[in-house]
Scaffold this active site. Structure first.
Site, mmCIF file in Angstrom:
data_model
loop_
_atom_site.group_PDB
_atom_site.id
_atom_site.type_symbol
_atom_site.label_atom_id
_atom_site.label_comp_id
_atom_site.label_asym_id
_atom_site.label_seq_id
_atom_site.Cartn_x
_atom_site.Cartn_y
_atom_site.Cartn_z
ATOM 1 N N GLU A 250 -4.522 2.531 -4.568
ATOM 2 C CA GLU A 250 -3.070 2.522 -4.412
ATOM 3 C C GLU A 250 -2.585 1.240 -3.771
ATOM 4 O O GLU A 250 -1.450 1.154 -3.289
ATOM 5 C CB GLU A 250 -2.621 3.725 -3.569
ATOM 6 C CG GLU A 250 -3.002 3.688 -2.099
ATOM 7 C CD GLU A 250 -4.424 4.171 -1.824
ATOM 8 O OE1 GLU A 250 -4.740 4.382 -0.651
ATOM 9 O OE2 GLU A 250 -5.203 4.326 -2.785
ATOM 10 N N ASP B 74 0.851 -1.182 0.000
ATOM 11 C CA ASP B 74 0.000 0.000 0.000
ATOM 12 C C ASP B 74 0.895 1.243 0.000
ATOM 13 O O ASP B 74 1.881 1.315 0.754
ATOM 14 C CB ASP B 74 -0.897 0.009 1.238
ATOM 15 C CG ASP B 74 -1.922 1.128 1.193
ATOM 16 O OD1 ASP B 74 -2.924 0.955 0.489
ATOM 17 O OD2 ASP B 74 -1.697 2.170 1.841
ATOM 18 N N ASP C 203 -1.382 9.295 -10.953
ATOM 19 C CA ASP C 203 -1.439 8.195 -11.921
ATOM 20 C C ASP C 203 -0.051 7.853 -12.450
ATOM 21 O O ASP C 203 0.276 6.671 -12.659
ATOM 22 C CB ASP C 203 -2.354 8.573 -13.088
ATOM 23 C CG ASP C 203 -3.819 8.625 -12.675
ATOM 24 O OD1 ASP C 203 -4.138 8.111 -11.592
ATOM 25 O OD2 ASP C 203 -4.626 9.184 -13.449
ATOM 26 N N THR D 23 8.717 -9.426 -10.727
ATOM 27 C CA THR D 23 7.990 -10.705 -10.732
ATOM 28 C C THR D 23 8.067 -11.311 -12.123
ATOM 29 O O THR D 23 7.135 -11.202 -12.919
ATOM 30 C CB THR D 23 6.518 -10.479 -10.332
ATOM 31 O OG1 THR D 23 5.969 -9.439 -11.174
ATOM 32 C CG2 THR D 23 6.397 -10.038 -8.894
#
Length: 569
Positions: A465, A421, A438, A452
């Site tokens: 967020e 977060d 954004d 990842t």
């Protein structure tokens, strides 16, 4: 690699080059040859040559056999025929009959025939070939010298059939060792003083190569439209002409072909025109002469011209498909096919050029399938992605979560979930505006995608967020996961994203909650998600900008202390 493929699949040049290369491959492989010949047959039927009124056929038919007896006859009969044709005013007489052997006991008949040839002055005789299988050589079968000397011309009667047994064209030149003998109809046309030829039509096959004694050499192949039926040319019975039972006006000023049409002894060939349509050789020669006189010749491209035209048509069709690739690949395919078919018809009807269509159609279908598949994959992929960050959306993440849960349940291997977060993101939006907020989320999404890369790992924006990361580790270790999460926290700080409300300066930070669980009867995905969410709550509660991990084995939440000065509290 997938990103490269996606980029290439989104470029128009990919579809154009793909269409060209696929068309060339299909044409080279020959897998569409038979179907392509069927298309050529339909194209041949589209062209109708104006019928010349100066051609007639004298047929050795069943009626002639009944009146004159078994065939072959004495050459005295042909001498009598020539006399009748001379008196009737036939301009040129073409025999589709070989007069190569000596008839014992009929020397007078042979001499009478030779005299009749000389008297008429415009007689064309036929020659053919004879293959010696034992030696593998082909020799020429010519008329007897006593007939050949007074003859005005000699032409070959070679009828080359395609692999499917269909006769679609002839070679204007052929011969043993060298292509020097004109086709029978062309030899007759050479006698016409009004016919001047500077360059023979048709595709050239011989360029000074492939010649040699003992080989049958062909050159200048032409395709031509066949008349729909033999009634277009006046067909007169040999016996009727011989006995003067026909009107002389039917023969005056005409080129008369004399040949066999009687069943059992005629040479017949399968020709385009629907069904198993058979045509005798003498009528084929009449069709060739008609096509030459009327200029109704068709040229099937070969060699480099064929490849060039094939590439051009495929490129044009590929451009149309590429233009519609994002909207409707099927529409692009239909329009691409329409463009290529239209160009082919123009070339056929106005220039007499038969183009190679089927490989182009197959290639356009192939690239349209690629475009449609790419569009489907793109829509499926985009439906599972967050539009702002490019990460998985919540639905796609949950599907992957459930799939990995089932896999790890079979192997009794732990799964690790991280919930991230952005600290005080509302304040960032208020201070810097939503557009800048954004941009920050996009930067964070790009970073998480790079972190990842393993097949089982998945990063997701689950709302606002808040983000989630699912880790599938070969050797489950909470300490490694905690170090991985801490690295993310440190890297976000190193991005150096600052903002100020005028009184105080802030740095963008993250809080992360980690949890692990071994899928089984006593655990669930909701439980793992709840545990990671509780760990995130502990990280927020403990001062933000830190990692808090919940280990299902220890059943406790432990905060990872951060020595750096905390910002944004």
């Amino acid at each position: 690699m997938k990103e490269l493929i996606d980029k290439l699949a989104d470029k128009s040049i990919t579809y154009v080059l793909g269409a060209v290369l696929l068309a060339l491959f299909v044409d080279y492989s020959g897998i569409t040859w038979r179907t392509e010949q069927m298309v050529v047959d339909k194209e041949l039927q589209l062209v109708r040559a104006p019928l010349a009124g100066d051609i007639a056929i004298v047929a050795i038919d069943e009626k002639s056999l009944r009146e004159l007896g078994p065939w072959p006859w004495s050459r005295r009969e042909y001498a009598r025929l020539l006399k009748q044709l001379t008196e009737s005013g036939a301009e040129t007489v073409v025999f589709d009959i070989l007069f190569a052997d000596r008839r014992r006991g009929d020397e007078e008949g042979d001499q009478a025939f030779a005299d009749a040839i000389a008297q008429h002055g415009r007689v064309v005789l036929a020659m053919s070939s004879d293959r010696d299988i034992s030696r593998g050589v082909v020799s020429e079968v010519l008329p007897r010298p006593m007939f050949m000397r007074p003859a005005a011309a000699v032409g070959h009667t070679d009828m080359p059939v395609d692999r499917d047994g269909m006769l679609r064209g002839v070679f204007l030149l052929a011969g043993s060792g060298a292509a020097r003998w004109p086709q029978l109809a062309l030899a007759a046309l050479y006698l016409n003083e009004d016919y001047k030829v500077k360059h023979l039509p048709g595709q050239e096959y011989v360029y000074g190569l492939g010649q040699g004694m003992g080989r049958w050499v062909r050159d200048h192949r032409i395709l031509f439209p066949f008349s729909s039926d033999s009634s277009h040319f006046p067909v007169l019975s040999f016996a009727d002409v011989l006995e003067g039972r026909t009107r002389g006006a039917l023969l005056t000023g005409k080129t008369v072909f004399v040949g066999v049409t009687a069943q059992g002894i005629q040479r017949v060939f399968l020709v385009p025109g629907g069904g198993n349509r058979l045509m005798p050789g003498v009528e084929i020669h009449a069709n060739v002469l008609n096509a030459l006189e009327q200029g109704a010749l068709l040229n099937e491209l070969r060699g480099w011209p064929r490849l060039a035209m094939l590439s051009l048509l495929a490129a044009l069709g590929g451009m149309v498909v590429a233009f519609y690739r994002r909207n409707c690949a099927a529409r692009g395919l239909i329009l691409g096919l329409s463009v290529t078919v239209g160009i082919s018809l123009v070339l056929l009807l106005f220039f007499g050029v038969i183009t190679t269509n089927l490989p182009v159609w197959v290639s356009l279908a192939g690239v349209a399938f690629m475009a449609n598949r790419h569009q489907i994959l793109y829509l499926r992929d985009s439906s599972g992605r967050d539009a702002l960050t490019g990460l998985c959306n919540r639905r796609s993440f949950e599907e992957h979560f459930q799939r990995m849960w089932r896999i790890n349940a079979r192997h009794r291997r732990a799964l690790f979930l991280l919930i991230l977060d952005v600290d005080h993101f509302k304040r960032l939006n208020d201070v810097m505006g939503h557009l800048r907020g954004d941009e920050v989320l996009r930067e964070l999404g790009d970073y998480l995608k790079r972190k990842t890369r393993r097949a089982g790992d998945r990063a997701c924006r689950i709302g606002g967020e808040e983000f989630a990361i699912l880790l599938d580790m070969d050797k489950p270790d909470m300490q490694k996961v905690q170090a991985f999460a801490q690295q993310i926290v440190d890297d976000i700080q190193k991005l150096g994203i600052h903002y100020s409300d005028g009184e105080q300066e802030y740095r963008l930070t993250l809080s992360i909650g980690c949890a692990s669980a071994v899928p089984g009867a006593s655990t669930s995905t909701d439980g793992l998600f709840h545990a990671a969410d509780q760990a995130l709550y502990e990280a927020k509660k403990s001062g933000r900008n830190q990692v808090c991990c919940y280990d299902s084995d220890e059943q406790s939440a432990v905060a990872n202390s951060v020595k750096d000065k905390l910002y944004g509290q």
